[in-house]
Every structure is written in structure tokens, then in C-alpha cells.
Design an enzyme around this catalytic site. Structure first.
Site, PDB file in Angstrom:
ATOM      1  N   TYR A 172     -26.406  12.235 -11.407  1.00 22.22           N
ATOM      2  CA  TYR A 172     -27.074  11.089 -10.800  1.00 22.22           C
ATOM      3  C   TYR A 172     -28.308  11.544 -10.021  1.00 22.22           C
ATOM      4  CZ  TYR A 172     -28.191   7.251  -7.692  1.00 22.22           C
ATOM      5  OH  TYR A 172     -28.876   6.278  -7.001  1.00 22.22           O
ATOM      6  N   ARG A 219     -26.980  11.463   4.708  1.00 19.08           N
ATOM      7  CA  ARG A 219     -27.460  10.730   5.892  1.00 19.08           C
ATOM      8  C   ARG A 219     -27.180   9.242   5.802  1.00 19.08           C
ATOM      9  NH1 ARG A 219     -33.596  10.298   5.640  1.00 19.08           N
ATOM     10  NH2 ARG A 219     -32.894   8.687   4.182  1.00 19.08           N
ATOM     11  N   ARG A 229     -22.742   0.401  -1.970  1.00 26.43           N
ATOM     12  CA  ARG A 229     -23.109   1.498  -2.858  1.00 26.43           C
ATOM     13  C   ARG A 229     -22.300   2.727  -2.482  1.00 26.43           C
ATOM     14  NH1 ARG A 229     -29.619   0.926  -2.284  1.00 26.43           N
ATOM     15  NH2 ARG A 229     -28.997   1.336  -0.114  1.00 26.43           N
ATOM     16  N   PHE A 289     -47.526  20.465   0.103  1.00 26.44           N
ATOM     17  CA  PHE A 289     -46.971  19.242  -0.484  1.00 26.44           C
ATOM     18  C   PHE A 289     -45.484  19.419  -0.809  1.00 26.44           C
ATOM     19  CE2 PHE A 289     -45.941  16.808  -4.344  1.00 26.44           C
ATOM     20  CZ  PHE A 289     -46.255  15.525  -3.938  1.00 26.44           C
TER      21      PHE A 289
END
Length: 416
Positions: A172, A219, A229, A289
Site C-alpha cells: 500500500y 502519526r 480508515r 529537496f
């Protein structure tokens, strides 16, 4: 700003970072001479201000491509995430979105009125216009990742998200985050900024995404539970409770914290790959980044570890001062390695010796230390500087005090 400084008063380096950020001139990005780019970055700012800033700090060669990569996937996610769209309508869009992005003038108005990023799809013709102006190599990468992610979303939309095993969990997370890592790595290599090896090491790129996603899932336990969910794998939570909901019951506090430790161990297992990947990135703008989200994830895991608020409060976040400090420091491998070492030590020090994962966490934290000391010896000097507050020795004490004074001045001005 004043509230952020107040929250960081016991962390002088954060206060200094906040004050420097407040007083430093901000980079102005002017797209007024290019209407397409103007609309693109308007939508980027509307969907994610924090991510927008990081993207716009990239070198020009990559900036538009990664901006569009983000907006295309955000558009796809906005269709997938909208529960007001029935499945029969949704599935064809998920499975063909990689083709839609080549259709000039295409827009989408079927989102519910309360969908946060609805306007992005209403004006998606601007995104397509920008996409079609990209180099073919970037178009191919974006379309390929969009196709794979769209098919993954379609699969979960029809079969449901059933995260039973750790393998299900990894799969997932691969579809929602690992694929993004693969796409970014392919762009870094395609533009010539990075070695072809960066794109070839798909295992490392995948781990970069999985580390971020697993941190967010750990978290967001309570928020996801509220929204019905379930992303924590049953292979983990099933060892501590009959149902995931049982973890919030006060009588199950000890088991809940043990389960959280297990989730943190599962996420931290990707850190070896994260450090390996970051050590391969040579372009400064690409490095920053990539590094900033990873150090923020490490800081978040430190905040979550042994923190029962995960089961009682939503929206748990690191301090704004900590965020600004991390962004400021994440410009070299030695500094990033030092940050990982600092948080690994804090995580290890907070571990409960009665926790069944006490040893597992200790081993991973020890490995982080060993890898960083062996491969990035400069991290030791950087870590001592960070531990001192700002700089080592007497200068650090003076600057730390100056930071606190500057913070007080800002607070007074804000409250005046």
C-alpha cells in the site's frame, strides 16, 4: 511568529532559526511573463504552501517538471479521495488518468463542493498545458508513474484497503508514496544532475517514500480512525488488541504504546536505505529537496515515540521552530547524518526497558550511529555544534543567548 518562538524558547537554535527566517529577504518568484507557469505555481501554492517553497528552490531544469509531477498526482488523488463520486464514475478516471494528461483542454467538475482541491481539477487544462510543454523524457516518467499509481488506486477502490500483513502494508505504501520516490529519482537521472545509478536503485527510492508514508500513518492513527480508515497492519496491532479501536481505551494504554513502538520500529527499518540514497545525491538543490522531508520524518518519529497523545490527540506536529531549523540545516550529508544521530539518540533514550521493542529500537539506533560515524565522519563535528545550541564553545553560548534575546524582541513587537 510569536507563538512559534514561545514554543521554542528552550531550544535556542530554533529561536535563532526563526528570527533569521523572519528577518531574511524572501525569494520572489515572478512568473508574470508566462501565464501558463503563473497558473501552475498558483495551484501549487494553493495545494501545498510548504511543498511549493521546496519545489521552487530547485534548479530551473527540474522545477517545472517536479511541480507538474506533484500537481498531476494531486489531481489523481483528488478524484480517488472524493467519496461523493460513485465507484462506476471514479474507476475509469483512475485507470486512464495517464492518458487524460495528454488531452488539451480537459477539466473535471464532478468533485463534491467541499473537496479541498476541487479547483485544481476545475482548471486542470492549465496543468495539461504545462505538462505538454515539458521535455518528452519528463512526460514519459510522469505518465508512467501516474498509470501505475492510478491502477493501484483502482485496485484498492474496488477490493478495499485491507492491510492485514506487513507485506500488505509495504505494498500500500509503495503505491501511494514509493512510486513518487521512483519517479523523482528517474527525473534526477534523466536531467543529468545525478548518476543513472540513482534511478536504477529502485529499492532505495521506494524506501524514501515508505519512510515518509509510514511515519505519517503512525502519526495519523486517531484521525484515520475517525474517518473510518485503517492503515496500521493487523499483523502488528493484532498482537496488542482485539480491534484497532481498543488501543484508544485508557485501560489499554500500555499495550497501545507497545504497538506504537512496533510501528516506529517498522518505519525506522528504512533509515539505512534513506541514508544510502541521500549519500548518492550530488546536486545541492536535489539534495535539499530530498533531505528536508526525511529529517522531518525522523523528528516526527522522535515526537511520537512513547507519546500517548497519538491515541488522544489529532494533528500532532513538530514545533515550527524545529521545522525551520531542520530546513536550514539540511544542506549537506554530514549535517543530515548528524540530525539522524541526534534524533536516534533521543529515541533510544526515551525507550522503556519493559517495552518488548526496547532492544529492536536500540539496535536500529545503534546501526544509525555506526553508519553515520563510519561513512560520514564529519557528522560528529556537526552534531557537537548542534548539541551546543548553535556553535561549539563559548561562541555557541553567546549566540544562543542572542537568539533568546532576539526572540523576546520579536515577541514584544508582536504583542505590542
Amino acid at each position: 511568529m510569536a507563538s512559534a518562538i514561545l514554543a521554542s524558547l528552550l531550544h535556542p537554535s530554533e529561536v535563532l532559526a526563526l528570527v533569521q527566517y523572519k528577518l531574511s529577504p524572501k525569494t520572489q518568484h515572478d512568473y508574470s511573463n508566462d501565464k501558463t507557469r503563473q497558473r501552475l505555481y498558483h495551484h501549487l501554492n494553493m495545494t501545498s504552501r510548504s511543498f511549493s517553497a521546496v519545489i521552487q528552490d530547485l534548479d530551473e531544469e527540474l522545477k517545472d517538471a517536479i511541480c507538474l509531477f506533484y500537481l498531476v498526482l494531486r489531481g489523481l488523488d483528488t478524484i480517488e479521495d472524493d467519496m461523493t463520486i460513485d465507484l462506476d464514475t471514479k474507476l475509469p478516471y483512475l485507470r486512464t488518468f495517464h492518458e487524460i494528461i495528454y488531452q488539451k483542454g480537459w477539466t473535471f467538475t464532478k468533485n463534491g463542493p467541499n473537496e479541498k482541491d476541487r479547483q485544481l481539477l476545475v482548471e486542470f487544462d492549465a496543468i495539461i498545458e504545462g505538462f505538454l510543454q515539458l521535455k518528452p523524457a519528463y512526460q514519459t516518467i510522469i505518465a508512467d508513474i501516474t498509470k501505475r499509481m492510478g491502477n493501484g488506486m483502482a485496485h484498492y477502490a474496488t477490493a478495499g484497503i485491507h492491510v492485514e500483513t506487513n507485506a500488505d502494508y509495504d505494498e500500500y505504501c509503495h503505491y501511494v508514496a514509493g512510486l513518487v520516490g521512483l519517479g523523482l529519482s528517474e527525473m534526477f537521472s534523466a536531467c543529468g544532475f545525478e548518476s543513472p545509478l540513482v534511478a536504477e536503485r529502485k529499492d532505495l527510492s521506494n524506501s524514501m517514500g515508505l519512510f515518509l508514508q509510514k511515519t505519517n500513518i503512525a502519526r495519523d492513527y486517531l484521525e484515520d480512525l475517525r474517518d473510518n480508515r485503517r492503515f496500521w497492519p493487523k499483523e502488528i496491532w493484532g498482537q496488542y488488541a482485539e480491534t484497532m479501536e481498543d488501543l484508544v481505551k485508557p485501560e489499554n494504554k500500555e499495550k497501545a504504546l507497545q504497538c506504537l513502538s512496533h510501528m516506529i520500529v517498522n518505519a525506522m527499518e528504512h533509515i539505512r536505505d534513506v541514508l544510502e540514497y541521500l549519500s548518492m545525491i550530488k546536486n545541492p538543490s536535489c539534495f535539499k529537496f530530498c533531505a528536508i522531508p526525511q529529517v522531518m520524518a525522523m523528528a516526527t518519529l522522535n515526537l511520537l515515540h512513547s507519546n500517548y497523545k497519538v491515541f488522544t490527540h489529532e494533528n500532532i506536529k513538530i514545533r515550527k521552530g524545529e521545522t525551520v531549523w531542520l530546513m536550514k540545516e539540511s544542506d549537506s550529508m554530514d549535517k543530515v547524518a548528524a540530525i539522524f544521530r541526534l534524533y536516534a539518540r533521543q529515541i533510544n533514550n526515551k525507550s522503556n526497558s519493559l517495552d518488548p521493542h526496547f532492544v529492536d529500537i536500540g539496535v536500529i539506533c545503534g546501526e544509525i550511529e555506526q553508519i553515520c560515524v563510519g561513512r560520514f565522519p564529519g557528522s560528529t563535528i556537526e552534531m557537537k555544534r548542534m548539541q551546543a545550541g548553535v556553535l561549539g564553545g563559548k561562541t555557541g553560548t553567546v549566540l544562543a543567548a542572542a537568539a533568546a534575546v532576539a526572540g523576546a524582541v520579536v515577541i514584544n513587537n508582536a504583542l505590542a
